[in-house]
Scaffold this active site. Structure first.
Site, PDB file in Angstrom:
ATOM      1  N   GLU A 187       5.535  12.937   0.361  1.00 49.95           N
ATOM      2  CA  GLU A 187       6.427  12.880   1.510  1.00 49.95           C
ATOM      3  C   GLU A 187       6.978  14.290   1.727  1.00 49.95           C
ATOM      4  O   GLU A 187       7.263  14.990   0.754  1.00 49.95           O
ATOM      5  CB  GLU A 187       7.565  11.897   1.192  1.00 49.95           C
ATOM      6  CG  GLU A 187       8.433  11.507   2.350  1.00 49.95           C
ATOM      7  CD  GLU A 187       7.909  10.291   3.144  1.00 49.95           C
ATOM      8  OE1 GLU A 187       6.851   9.731   2.777  1.00 49.95           O
ATOM      9  OE2 GLU A 187       8.550   9.927   4.128  1.00 49.95           O
ATOM     10  N   PHE A 230       4.006  11.981  -4.951  1.00 52.75           N
ATOM     11  CA  PHE A 230       4.198  10.811  -5.815  1.00 52.75           C
ATOM     12  C   PHE A 230       2.891  10.213  -6.301  1.00 52.75           C
ATOM     13  O   PHE A 230       2.904   9.233  -7.038  1.00 52.75           O
ATOM     14  CB  PHE A 230       5.065   9.748  -5.139  1.00 52.75           C
ATOM     15  CG  PHE A 230       4.651   9.382  -3.729  1.00 52.75           C
ATOM     16  CD1 PHE A 230       3.491   8.663  -3.505  1.00 52.75           C
ATOM     17  CD2 PHE A 230       5.433   9.751  -2.649  1.00 52.75           C
ATOM     18  CE1 PHE A 230       3.109   8.324  -2.219  1.00 52.75           C
ATOM     19  CE2 PHE A 230       5.067   9.415  -1.359  1.00 52.75           C
ATOM     20  CZ  PHE A 230       3.889   8.698  -1.140  1.00 52.75           C
ATOM     21  N   ARG A 287       0.131  10.348   7.873  1.00 52.49           N
ATOM     22  CA  ARG A 287      -0.256   8.971   7.566  1.00 52.49           C
ATOM     23  C   ARG A 287      -1.423   8.492   8.414  1.00 52.49           C
ATOM     24  O   ARG A 287      -2.288   7.758   7.954  1.00 52.49           O
ATOM     25  CB  ARG A 287       0.959   8.064   7.791  1.00 52.49           C
ATOM     26  CG  ARG A 287       0.659   6.628   7.600  1.00 52.49           C
ATOM     27  CD  ARG A 287       1.870   5.791   7.961  1.00 52.49           C
ATOM     28  NE  ARG A 287       1.389   4.560   8.534  1.00 52.49           N
ATOM     29  CZ  ARG A 287       1.940   3.365   8.340  1.00 52.49           C
ATOM     30  NH1 ARG A 287       3.003   3.253   7.618  1.00 52.49           N
ATOM     31  NH2 ARG A 287       1.434   2.319   8.879  1.00 52.49           N
ATOM     32  N   ARG A 325       5.030  11.082   5.791  1.00 54.78           N
ATOM     33  CA  ARG A 325       4.004  10.947   4.758  1.00 54.78           C
ATOM     34  C   ARG A 325       3.018  12.095   4.896  1.00 54.78           C
ATOM     35  O   ARG A 325       2.570  12.396   6.015  1.00 54.78           O
ATOM     36  CB  ARG A 325       3.286   9.601   4.956  1.00 54.78           C
ATOM     37  CG  ARG A 325       2.265   9.246   3.884  1.00 54.78           C
ATOM     38  CD  ARG A 325       2.948   8.661   2.679  1.00 54.78           C
ATOM     39  NE  ARG A 325       1.994   8.196   1.672  1.00 54.78           N
ATOM     40  CZ  ARG A 325       1.587   6.944   1.548  1.00 54.78           C
ATOM     41  NH1 ARG A 325       2.007   6.026   2.385  1.00 54.78           N
ATOM     42  NH2 ARG A 325       0.758   6.603   0.586  1.00 54.78           N
ATOM     43  N   LYS A 351      12.589   6.840  -2.776  1.00 54.48           N
ATOM     44  CA  LYS A 351      11.927   6.851  -1.468  1.00 54.48           C
ATOM     45  C   LYS A 351      12.616   7.859  -0.559  1.00 54.48           C
ATOM     46  O   LYS A 351      13.808   7.758  -0.308  1.00 54.48           O
ATOM     47  CB  LYS A 351      11.966   5.464  -0.833  1.00 54.48           C
ATOM     48  CG  LYS A 351      11.173   5.391   0.464  1.00 54.48           C
ATOM     49  CD  LYS A 351      11.209   4.009   1.072  1.00 54.48           C
ATOM     50  CE  LYS A 351      10.153   3.858   2.160  1.00 54.48           C
ATOM     51  NZ  LYS A 351      10.239   4.868   3.204  1.00 54.48           N
ATOM     52  N   ASP A 370      10.109   4.786  -7.908  1.00 54.06           N
ATOM     53  CA  ASP A 370      10.150   6.107  -7.271  1.00 54.06           C
ATOM     54  C   ASP A 370      11.319   6.166  -6.298  1.00 54.06           C
ATOM     55  O   ASP A 370      11.587   5.188  -5.604  1.00 54.06           O
ATOM     56  CB  ASP A 370       8.882   6.324  -6.427  1.00 54.06           C
ATOM     57  CG  ASP A 370       7.702   6.838  -7.235  1.00 54.06           C
ATOM     58  OD1 ASP A 370       7.891   7.148  -8.427  1.00 54.06           O
ATOM     59  OD2 ASP A 370       6.602   6.928  -6.664  1.00 54.06           O
TER      60      ASP A 370
END
Length: 524
Positions: free
Chosen positions: A276, A318, A247, A232, A227, A225
């Site tokens: 994200e 994701f 997060r 998050r 990044k 993936d």
DNA sequence: TTCCGACAGTGGGGTCGCAAT
DNA sequence: ATTGCGACCCCACTATCGGAA
């Protein structure tokens, strides 16, 4: 239950380095906490408070009390009388205070609470408020202790905690139920209730990441993936009801209406997505992290702020934990990705599935050219291991280095007590002197700490009791992730995630990197 | 017996919101 | 208006314990 009992257990936990002994001491405390209150409700509350305190945290997310507000404490009580529920009620009251005069009211409440605490209890409370209990046990050890006290496998508790997003309610359920396993099994994924996010390990390069995840014999197909350098997010959707959390499971729904709109427009009306969020420029290039952070930290989108910023966050997902009535936490990533592409396209993170490390390395280079942070390499076979830094995901980021000069050192604390620890870093100014770019305490082994303590005492020119200023002679090789704008440092820029690679005795300060070099690297 | 996964500790820079000054 | 504090966003790295190999 008395606060003194929790403090005594904390002492026992601090006194041993054995995790099993820590676990046993906490399990014993929890067993005692599970009896002795008048009602079932009080019992559950007491367990929740004890679980929080022995893990080093208050139940209140924000109290407005911090390190600075505890500098002057009233004289301690001689006898322990405070119960954990007294203490929790006092902090709840402080947390509820707001508006003019609240600081004074909070200070008065804190004085009242601390005045009722013994010396030992005061120290314990101070540790809780500052988040610095340092007893060698945090939530993970407590989760194990809950399992021991309830007589169930640790995995069962851990899984319930990840689903519930909190340890307290799980602990009280496990400790008070006749059938703890059955009680734990009732904690399942619930759309709308945040789940602890799965975390990634890191590796220095693609090859190392492939080694960690692939089989040593045959090539293994892995997911790579892109990044993204944002924050998050976990998005929950139940019909028109949408929730976005960070997060740490902090609810930021109100701050990110643009993300809510994206989720609302997706084709499935029951969703839990992991991803994200970041600000993307007009040119399609990600904006610096600082801009994403500023945007997502702004609580009220006032009309002026809206106009002034024009900055929108874009979500990129994701992973998917639930879609249309189907729980996917236990499904392998391969299956989850298939569902993700159905329910979240086109708002997904770009990825490559390959068994070829060279192809992955090329993908990594491409991501960097796009201005992304790096990649995350993932095993296609692993389930969503929430709340643990599971072995399933490995992140890879590029690393830059500079040779800088140590300008000063700060005394260490905790296990670094007695050592000079945190070093101040400067780049050479060709016009004379050095420009400070930040500090770091990372990357030092005990051996290095020992060495640098002696070395910087030799170079010492001043010691104010906290910071030791030194002659700028020692060169150190520093790794960092990037440069960011700074209002704190004189050069207007600072290092992000600086860490020590090694001390360079082969270079003099006159050969260290210059501020011009750093500016060129930064591009501003 | 050795190896390695998981955990805790030690702090870093930047940002906002809020109350006090 | 400015300042200081608290909270929280991003996080790297080492030491250690104890179960796995």
């Amino acid at each position: 239950m008395l606060l003194a009992e929790v403090a005594a257990t904390s002492d026992a936990v601090s006194a041993t380095r054995s995790r099993l002994a820590k676990r046993a001491a906490i399990a014993d405390l929890l067993r005692r906490a599970a009896t002795g209150e008048p009602t079932e409700t009080d019992q559950a509350t007491t367990i929740e408070i004890v679980v929080a305190y022995i893990a080093g945290a208050l139940r209140q997310r924000r109290t407005g009390l911090g390190w600075a507000s505890l500098r002057d404490l009233p004289p301690p009580a001689t006898e322990p009388t405070l119960t954990v529920r007294d203490v929790d009620a006092a902090f709840a009251e402080m947390a509820a205070l707001e508006g003019p005069g609240s600081a004074q009211a909070r200070s008065a409440a804190a004085t009242g609470l601390f005045g009722a605490a013994t010396e030992r209890e005061q120290a314990f409370l101070r540790g809780l408020v500052a988040g610095e209990l340092r007893q060698g046990a945090l939530d993970s050890v407590v989760v194990d202790a809950v399992a021991e006290a309830a007589g169930v496998p640790a995995d069962a508790v851990r899984r319930a905690v990840m689903m519930r997003g909190a340890t307290g309610p799980v602990a009280s359920a496990a400790l008070l139920a006749d059938d703890p396993l059955a009680a734990l099994a009732e904690f399942t994924l619930e759309v709308g209730r945040p789940v602890r996010p799965m975390l990634a390990q890191s590796a220095p390069d693609i090859g190392a990441a492939f080694e960690k995840l692939g089989s040593p014999d045959a090539p293994t197909e892995l997911c790579v993936d892109v990044k993204l350098d944002g924050i998050r997010i976990q998005a929950h959707r139940l019909g028109d009801d949408i929730r976005v959390v960070t997060r740490s499971l902090d609810d930021i729904t109100e701050r990110v209406p643009e993300i809510v709109e994206v989720v609302r427009a997706l084709p499935s009306d029951r969703l839990v997505l992991d991803g994200e969020a970041l600000a993307i420029g007009q040119d399609g290039v990600p904006r610096p992290f600082q801009e994403t952070a500023a945007r997502s930290a702004t609580r009220e989108a006032t009309p002026e702020a809206e106009l002034a910023s024009q900055l929108q966050l874009s979500p990129f997902f994701f992973d998917v934990l639930h879609a249309g009535g189907r729980d996917l936490v236990d499904a392998p990533l391969r299956e989850r990705l298939a569902v993700l592409d159905e329910v979240a396209a086109p708002h997904t993170v770009r990825r490559l599935v390959t068994s070829d490390p060279d192809a992955a390395a090329e993908f990594f280079a491409g991501a960097l050219r796009e201005g992304q942070e790096g990649v995350v390499v993932k095993s296609l076979d692993t389930p969503y291991a929430a709340g643990r830094r599971g072995a399933g995901w490995v992140k890879v980021k590029p690393r830059q280095t500079l040779d800088l000069v140590v300008l000063a050192v700060e005394r260490g604390s905790g296990r670094r007590q007695g050592w000079l620890s945190n070093i101040h870093l400067g780049a050479r100014d060709p016009d004379g002197g050095f420009v400070m770019l930040g500090k770091t305490f990372k990357g030092m082994t005990d051996e290095m700490l020992e060495w640098q303590t002696e070395r910087f005492r030799e170079l010492q020119v001043e010691d104010n009791g906290w910071v030791v200023t030194v002659r700028p002679e020692q060169v150190v090789e520093i790794a960092f992730d990037g440069l960011q704008r700074s209002t704190r440092y004189p050069g207007g820029l600072a290092l992000r995630f600086a860490r020590v690679l090694r001390y360079r005795d082969d270079k003099s300060a006159a050969e260290a990197d210059t501020i011009e070099t750093v500016r060129t690297l930064a591009g501003f």
